[in-house]
Scaffold this motif. Structure first.
Motif, PDB file in Angstrom:
ATOM      1  N   GLY A 195       0.803  -1.215   0.000  1.00 40.06           N
ATOM      2  CA  GLY A 195       0.000   0.000   0.000  1.00 40.06           C
ATOM      3  C   GLY A 195       0.833   1.261   0.000  1.00 40.06           C
ATOM      4  O   GLY A 195       1.967   1.292   0.492  1.00 40.06           O
ATOM      5  N   ILE A 196       0.246   2.339  -0.542  1.00 47.75           N
ATOM      6  CA  ILE A 196       0.947   3.620  -0.583  1.00 47.75           C
ATOM      7  C   ILE A 196       1.243   4.114   0.826  1.00 47.75           C
ATOM      8  O   ILE A 196       2.365   4.502   1.143  1.00 47.75           O
ATOM      9  N   ASN A 197       0.244   4.088   1.692  1.00 49.11           N
ATOM     10  CA  ASN A 197       0.417   4.591   3.059  1.00 49.11           C
ATOM     11  C   ASN A 197       0.220   3.509   4.105  1.00 49.11           C
ATOM     12  O   ASN A 197      -0.257   3.773   5.215  1.00 49.11           O
ATOM     13  N   THR A 198       0.584   2.275   3.758  1.00 47.90           N
ATOM     14  CA  THR A 198       0.694   1.200   4.748  1.00 47.90           C
ATOM     15  C   THR A 198       2.091   0.616   4.623  1.00 47.90           C
ATOM     16  O   THR A 198       2.580   0.403   3.510  1.00 47.90           O
ATOM     17  N   TYR A 199       2.738   0.348   5.745  1.00 47.23           N
ATOM     18  CA  TYR A 199       4.167   0.061   5.717  1.00 47.23           C
ATOM     19  C   TYR A 199       4.480  -1.251   6.407  1.00 47.23           C
ATOM     20  O   TYR A 199       4.044  -1.499   7.532  1.00 47.23           O
ATOM     21  N   GLY A 200       5.251  -2.062   5.705  1.00 48.63           N
ATOM     22  CA  GLY A 200       5.634  -3.392   6.156  1.00 48.63           C
ATOM     23  C   GLY A 200       5.504  -4.404   5.050  1.00 48.63           C
ATOM     24  O   GLY A 200       6.142  -5.453   5.066  1.00 48.63           O
ATOM     25  N   GLU A 201       4.685  -4.086   4.029  1.00 48.85           N
ATOM     26  CA  GLU A 201       4.425  -5.052   2.954  1.00 48.85           C
ATOM     27  C   GLU A 201       5.555  -5.167   1.947  1.00 48.85           C
ATOM     28  O   GLU A 201       5.525  -6.057   1.093  1.00 48.85           O
ATOM     29  N   LEU A 202       6.554  -4.261   2.030  1.00 51.78           N
ATOM     30  CA  LEU A 202       7.628  -4.412   1.049  1.00 51.78           C
ATOM     31  C   LEU A 202       8.452  -5.680   1.303  1.00 51.78           C
ATOM     32  O   LEU A 202       9.215  -6.107   0.439  1.00 51.78           O
ATOM     33  N   VAL A 203       8.263  -6.285   2.496  1.00 48.95           N
ATOM     34  CA  VAL A 203       8.872  -7.601   2.741  1.00 48.95           C
ATOM     35  C   VAL A 203       7.991  -8.637   2.052  1.00 48.95           C
ATOM     36  O   VAL A 203       6.873  -8.918   2.481  1.00 48.95           O
ATOM     37  N   SER A 204       8.503  -9.167   0.973  1.00 48.24           N
ATOM     38  CA  SER A 204       7.713 -10.057   0.127  1.00 48.24           C
ATOM     39  C   SER A 204       8.617 -11.173  -0.376  1.00 48.24           C
ATOM     40  O   SER A 204       9.833 -10.994  -0.528  1.00 48.24           O
ATOM     41  N   THR A 205       8.039 -12.347  -0.622  1.00 47.40           N
ATOM     42  CA  THR A 205       8.819 -13.443  -1.184  1.00 47.40           C
ATOM     43  C   THR A 205       7.926 -14.310  -2.054  1.00 47.40           C
ATOM     44  O   THR A 205       6.690 -14.254  -1.951  1.00 47.40           O
ATOM     45  N   ASN A 206       8.564 -15.083  -2.924  1.00 53.49           N
ATOM     46  CA  ASN A 206       7.838 -16.058  -3.721  1.00 53.49           C
ATOM     47  C   ASN A 206       7.727 -17.349  -2.919  1.00 53.49           C
ATOM     48  O   ASN A 206       8.729 -17.852  -2.399  1.00 53.49           O
ATOM     49  N   LEU A 207       6.519 -17.875  -2.809  1.00 49.28           N
ATOM     50  CA  LEU A 207       6.309 -19.068  -1.973  1.00 49.28           C
ATOM     51  C   LEU A 207       7.081 -20.284  -2.485  1.00 49.28           C
ATOM     52  O   LEU A 207       7.278 -21.254  -1.745  1.00 49.28           O
ATOM     53  N   SER A 208       7.529 -20.247  -3.743  1.00 52.18           N
ATOM     54  CA  SER A 208       8.320 -21.370  -4.255  1.00 52.18           C
ATOM     55  C   SER A 208       9.633 -21.496  -3.483  1.00 52.18           C
ATOM     56  O   SER A 208      10.183 -22.594  -3.357  1.00 52.18           O
ATOM     57  N   ARG A 209      10.137 -20.357  -2.949  1.00 56.07           N
ATOM     58  CA  ARG A 209      11.355 -20.415  -2.159  1.00 56.07           C
ATOM     59  C   ARG A 209      11.106 -21.150  -0.837  1.00 56.07           C
ATOM     60  O   ARG A 209      11.994 -21.796  -0.294  1.00 56.07           O
ATOM     61  N   VAL A 210       9.874 -21.016  -0.333  1.00 55.65           N
ATOM     62  CA  VAL A 210       9.532 -21.681   0.935  1.00 55.65           C
ATOM     63  C   VAL A 210       9.407 -23.188   0.714  1.00 55.65           C
ATOM     64  O   VAL A 210       9.945 -23.992   1.477  1.00 55.65           O
ATOM     65  N   LYS A 211       8.708 -23.563  -0.343  1.00 53.76           N
ATOM     66  CA  LYS A 211       8.455 -24.991  -0.544  1.00 53.76           C
ATOM     67  C   LYS A 211       9.721 -25.762  -0.904  1.00 53.76           C
ATOM     68  O   LYS A 211       9.763 -26.985  -0.775  1.00 53.76           O
ATOM     69  N   SER A 212      10.756 -25.049  -1.381  1.00 53.30           N
ATOM     70  CA  SER A 212      12.017 -25.734  -1.685  1.00 53.30           C
ATOM     71  C   SER A 212      13.018 -25.628  -0.536  1.00 53.30           C
ATOM     72  O   SER A 212      14.142 -26.103  -0.654  1.00 53.30           O
ATOM     73  N   SER A 213      12.599 -24.983   0.547  1.00 51.36           N
ATOM     74  CA  SER A 213      13.507 -24.803   1.677  1.00 51.36           C
ATOM     75  C   SER A 213      13.664 -26.119   2.440  1.00 51.36           C
ATOM     76  O   SER A 213      12.679 -26.730   2.862  1.00 51.36           O
ATOM     77  N   PRO A 214      14.917 -26.601   2.641  1.00 55.09           N
ATOM     78  CA  PRO A 214      15.123 -27.838   3.418  1.00 55.09           C
ATOM     79  C   PRO A 214      14.528 -27.746   4.818  1.00 55.09           C
ATOM     80  O   PRO A 214      14.015 -28.725   5.340  1.00 55.09           O
ATOM     81  N   THR A 215      14.594 -26.573   5.418  1.00 55.82           N
ATOM     82  CA  THR A 215      14.048 -26.398   6.769  1.00 55.82           C
ATOM     83  C   THR A 215      12.546 -26.608   6.771  1.00 55.82           C
ATOM     84  O   THR A 215      11.984 -27.283   7.663  1.00 55.82           O
ATOM     85  N   PHE A 216      11.863 -26.062   5.761  1.00 53.90           N
ATOM     86  CA  PHE A 216      10.411 -26.204   5.697  1.00 53.90           C
ATOM     87  C   PHE A 216      10.024 -27.655   5.436  1.00 53.90           C
ATOM     88  O   PHE A 216       9.113 -28.201   6.070  1.00 53.90           O
TER      89      PHE A 216
END
Length: 952
Positions: free
Chosen positions: A312-333
């Motif tokens: 959002g323009i005036n909501t802050y925190g959302e710039l932390v973003s990732t592609n969920l494919s990185r999560v599903k390929s994570s050995p830890t996950f």
């Protein structure tokens, strides 16, 4: 004693005999008193000013006859002969025209606006007292060719002839000869270190390049503010304003502004003054919930409810973003699924989509307290009781406001100070001053939202919980949208909510931490040391008026690594320049005026530049009532401190300056554990070291254009990738052509001008992507499959995005025109109208990676109507302005600014017995909310009542 007494009596009589006292009044041709008029004995520095009722008294140590002159801005000057002692003189000054007013800025020497070699605007005492805006600084917006971009209630940025954001480094602002730009930012914070209204003598504005006389920073316009000298303007004056600001988002909030000026002339040798002002109110609340897409453009269709990757323009925190494919390929996950007794194969249910964390509204991260505290003082010494003067001036300013650059920032207790020592007379000046700033308790609101989230839950944990909940929802039969909503709700369970102790504790921790990875605090203690001098040889040379001058400036950047790449120590660099100017009048009645100047400037970081200017002005008509002028000038702009030495992480991108030694100073560290490297299992690791140390040099020698990386992401075709490798930054140049006409047609005053600017090496930024491994020429490949390493890095999101400062070789031109017409109607009513046209000539489609930040409406209309004396002691003024729609282009966001119109109005009543003026006024009287830049709060109405005492 009897012997001495006659001599003492004789001496006393002699002293008494040599003193002449005159008194009287100064009124206009309607019989109204003119307070603050200057009365001076011709050929001397002895003088006084008229009081609130227009009366004056003056004692001069000489017998008659001699001449006394009365003058006031906006009126013709009158000279009277003094022939006897105790003579009473009643001056009647006829109101002149705006073209008869005297300016200093255009040529560094007094001259009428009518004969100025370039376009110049003036805002004098009459305009200041009668402005319909909330204060004199806001009133500048009613001048032709001037835009004021409103950042917040107390921070407004002046713009002329385009190319401006709130960090307007192309525009210079001088207060009594001192540049009041903040050293860390390299641009002025509005009127934070400016002047209080009762101490303003005049304001002059030069639009366009002025490098020939004022150096590298006077590239796109320059504002001059001059204060009242206590020798000429002694006394005590004060003002108090009380009112409300009204905005739909913020409601109605109290607003107050008060100030006092005290000046005293001890004798003909020594005078002093002190000023103080305080303003407090509530800032315009910014609550735009539209989204910003990956390219920085406003996306009004994007909301938190319908966009899982919402930013959002005036909501802050959302710039932390990732592609969920990185999560599903994570050995830890995957191991976590196995430990929970879940078949890791269900990870394939996770879609290949980007997801952002949940942010906080801006209102949760700032109190919107708007505050400005200013004080200044001066000691003035005239050792020989003439025009030779020594000055010491000190200034401090502190405030709280909102600033918008690449992110939104809460400026809290920001502090600026200046100290100046100047020696001058009518023919020369030598001055030196220092400007220092301190960021106080300021912080980045975007990173405040980001790191409050991280205080509660680490990013990898949040995204892992999101992915796990999405799988559970999908297995339970939820559709995609439902599963995403359930996943966000599960991941956000226990999140710190505003107005809770947990939130407040995290907030306090973050805003006091200067590490951008965990906090958001600004730290800065930068300084500028500046000296300049000028000598006018006109009293020695009859052939022409010749001036010479020069300046030297040193920057000391010290942000402790929070803004600049100065983590390991201060960054100093310097600039110097010299100039000369010749003015000569020719032909009968001096109708033709030639002005020629040239300046040499040298920065220690770049080659030297010469900036010439030549102008011709010719007076036409039997009474010289028409003037045409033509000028050509060149200007240049050294890259500002940010373009040179910034190294600021704003989340998805790092702002990186490109002084020759800066990219290597921008040190970042990434460990191999944070780099996805699935192919290393083949035994051929992409990265063999246990950690990867790299700096910003890759932004300039191994980078792709950001737009081509976006194209590659969609197509997966390496052929779409384009090499960026921008050049290191160097000075920008402009060639400016201008034509103009000023004329008096009975009661009608016309001032029209047109210009064409052609830029070379236009300073801009380019968004680039630097892969952690592999070369952008795609020659380095992975042995196992022959894929280019850089392509693998992009696929694995192993890269750093930079906004690199550079120059574009694209053609950038701008042109425009301005027309102003003023007159008297219905007797003595003032009517003024002006129109401004501004156009950018730039092929954006052919240069998609270049931001010009023109940010100026193509058409603007303004008008004013008023009467300073509608009936006895009563006056009014109404100002209206309209702006065409335009596109606001900036690093924070790019989007449309709709057309808007604004009405300001005031009525005033003078009470001579109280030496007071009372005013009722409103800025944006109709409360039609608007904005001048994407991301700011909507500008509401400001209603006020004021009481000004003894403002001469």
């Amino acid at each position: 004693m009897k012997t001495i007494l006659p001599y003492l009596l004789l001496l006393f009589c002699g002293i008494t005999y040599s003193q002449t006292t005159i008194s009287g009044s100064v009124v206009d041709d309607n019989g109204q008193p003119i307070p603050g008029a200057n009365i001076i004995v011709l050929g001397t520095s002895t003088g006084t000013v008229s009081d609130f009722d227009g009366n004056f008294s003056l004692t001069f140590n000489q017998d008659p006859p001699f001449s006394v002159q009365a003058s006031s801005v906006g009126f013709d000057t009158v000279t009277e002969e003094v022939t006897s002692k105790n003579q009473k003189i009643n001056f009647i000054l006829k109101e002149g025209t705006s073209l008869d007013e005297v300016v200093i800025s255009a040529s560094r020497t007094p001259e009428r606006i009518f004969e100025s070699p370039v376009t110049v605007e003036r805002f004098g005492l009459k305009e200041i007292k009668n402005t319909a805006s909330a204060d004199f600084y806001d009133g500048l917006e009613n001048l032709k060719g001037v835009d004021i971009n409103t950042n917040s209630l107390t921070f407004k940025s002046i713009n002329t002839r385009g190319f401006a954001t709130f960090q307007n480094t192309r525009f210079m602002q001088l207060v009594d000869g001192m540049d009041n730009a903040a050293p860390a930012l390299n641009f002025p914070l509005g009127n934070l270190l400016g002047m209080i209204e009762t101490d303003v003598l005049s304001v002059e504005l030069l639009p366009g390049a002025a490098s020939a006389l004022y150096g590298a920073n006077a590239f796109n316009g320059i504002l001059f503010m001059r204060s009242k000298n206590p020798f000429d303007h002694p006394g005590i004056s004060a003002y108090y304003k009380q009112g409300v600001t009204s905005q739909e988002a913020a409601g109605n909030n109290d607003y107050k502004d008060y100030g006092i000026r005290a000046a005293y002339k001890f004798n003909e040798k020594f005078a002093a003054k002190v000023n103080f002002s305080y303003l407090q109110g509530t800032d315009w609340v910014a609550n735009n919930t539209a989204g910003i897409d990956d390219n920085g453009f406003v996306d009004t269709s994007s909301t938190r409810e319908n966009d899982i990757n919402y930013n959002g323009i005036n909501t802050y925190g959302e710039l932390v973003s990732t592609n969920l494919s990185r999560v599903k390929s994570s050995p830890t996950f995957l191991q976590g699924l196995a430990d929970a007794g879940i078949n890791p194969a269900v990870a394939n249910l996770i879609p290949d989509v980007d997801v952002s964390r949940t942010g906080y509204d801006e209102a949760d991260l700032t109190d919107y307290d708007a505050k400005s505290i200013k004080a200044d003082w001066g000691l003035y010494f005239r050792p020989w009781e003439n025009d030779f003067e020594i000055q010491y001036v000190g200034k401090i300013g502190s405030g709280s406001t909102i600033y918008q650059g690449s992110n939104r920032y809460s400026i809290k207790n920001f502090f600026l100070s200046q100290h100046k020592l100047e020696i001058k007379n009518d023919n020369f000046f030598v001055r030196g001053y220092v400007t220092a700033d301190n960021a106080g308790d300021s912080y980045d609101m975007v990173f405040t939202g980001v790191n409050i989230n991280r205080q509660w839950k680490a990013d990898d944990i949040w995204f892992g919980e999101y992915a796990g909940a999405f799988i559970q929802g999908t297995l339970a039969g939820l559709n995609g949208d439902q599963a995403h909503a359930a996943a966000r709700g599960a991941a956000d369970t226990g999140r710190f909510e505003p107005d809770t102790p947990e939130f407040q504790n995290a907030f306090n921790t973050v805003i006091n931490d200067p590490d951008v990875l965990t906090g958001s605090k600004f730290r800065d203690e930068s300084k500028i040391y500046h000296s300049d001098a000028n000598y006018n040889f006109s009293h020695l040379i009859d052939f022409a008026e010749i001036q010479v001058g020069g300046s030297y400036r040193q920057y000391i950047l010290n942000s402790f690594g929070s803004i600049y790449t100065d983590k390991f120590g201060e960054i100093p660099y310097s600039e110097l320049g010299f100039y000369t100017q010749l003015q000569k009048k020719f032909l009968e009645d001096d109708r033709l005026k030639l002005t020629a100047s040239i300046r040499y400037d040298k920065s220690e970081l770049f080659d030297a530049f010469f900036s010439p200017r030549i102008s011709l002005g010719y007076n036409l008509g039997e009474n010289n009532n028409h003037n045409i002028r033509a000028s050509f000038q060149t200007g240049f702009r050294n890259p500002d401190t940010q373009a040179l030495y910034i190294g600021f992480n704003v989340g998805p991108i790092i702002l990186l300056g490109s002084a020759a030694d800066n990219p290597e100073r921008d040190l970042r560290v990434a460990s191999t554990t944070s780099i996805t490297n699935p192919l290393s299992a083949t035994g051929s690791a992409i990265i063999g070291a246990s950690s990867l140390n790299y700096d910003g040099t890759g932004a300039y020698n191994n980078s792709f254009t950001s737009t081509s990386v976006v194209d590659f992401s969609a197509s997966q075709n390496p052929a779409d990738l384009q090499i960026a490798n921008p050049n290191l930054v160097k000075p920008e140049q402009v060639s400016s052509f201008e034509l103009g006409y000023r004329g008096k047609l009975n009661k009608v005053i016309i001032d029209v001008s047109g210009y064409f600017n052609q830029y070379k090496d236009f300073l801009a930024t380019q968004d680039v992507v630097n892969p952690f491994y592999g070369d952008v020429g795609l020659t380095q490949t992975f042995p196992a499959n022959g894929l280019p390493l850089a392509v693998i890095a992009l696929a694995n999101e192993d890269f750093q995005a930079y906004r690199a400062y550079t120059n574009t070789d694209a053609d950038v031109n701008s042109y425009g025109a301005a027309l102003a017409v003023t007159t008297k109607v219905f007797g003595n009513f003032d009517l003024g109208m002006n129109y401004t046209y501004a156009k950018l000539d730039f092929d954006k489609a052919a240069n998609p990676n270049t931001q010009t930040n023109f940010n100026t409406p193509e058409h603007k209309l303004k008008a004013s109507f008023g009467n300073t004396n509608l009936f006895e002691n009563f006056g009014f003024n109404v100002a209206w302005r309209w702006s065409d729609d335009y596109v606001w282009e900036a690093t924070f966001a790019t989007g449309a600014v709709p057309a808007y119109h604004v009405v300001d109005a005031q009525i005033n009543y003078k009470v001579p017995s109280l030496k007071s003026t009372f005013k009722l006024g409103a800025a944006n009287l109709l409360a039609d909310e608007y904005f001048t830049a994407v991301g700011t709060g909507l500008i509401g109405a400001q209603y006020y009542a004021s009481w000004t005492i003894n403002n001469l």
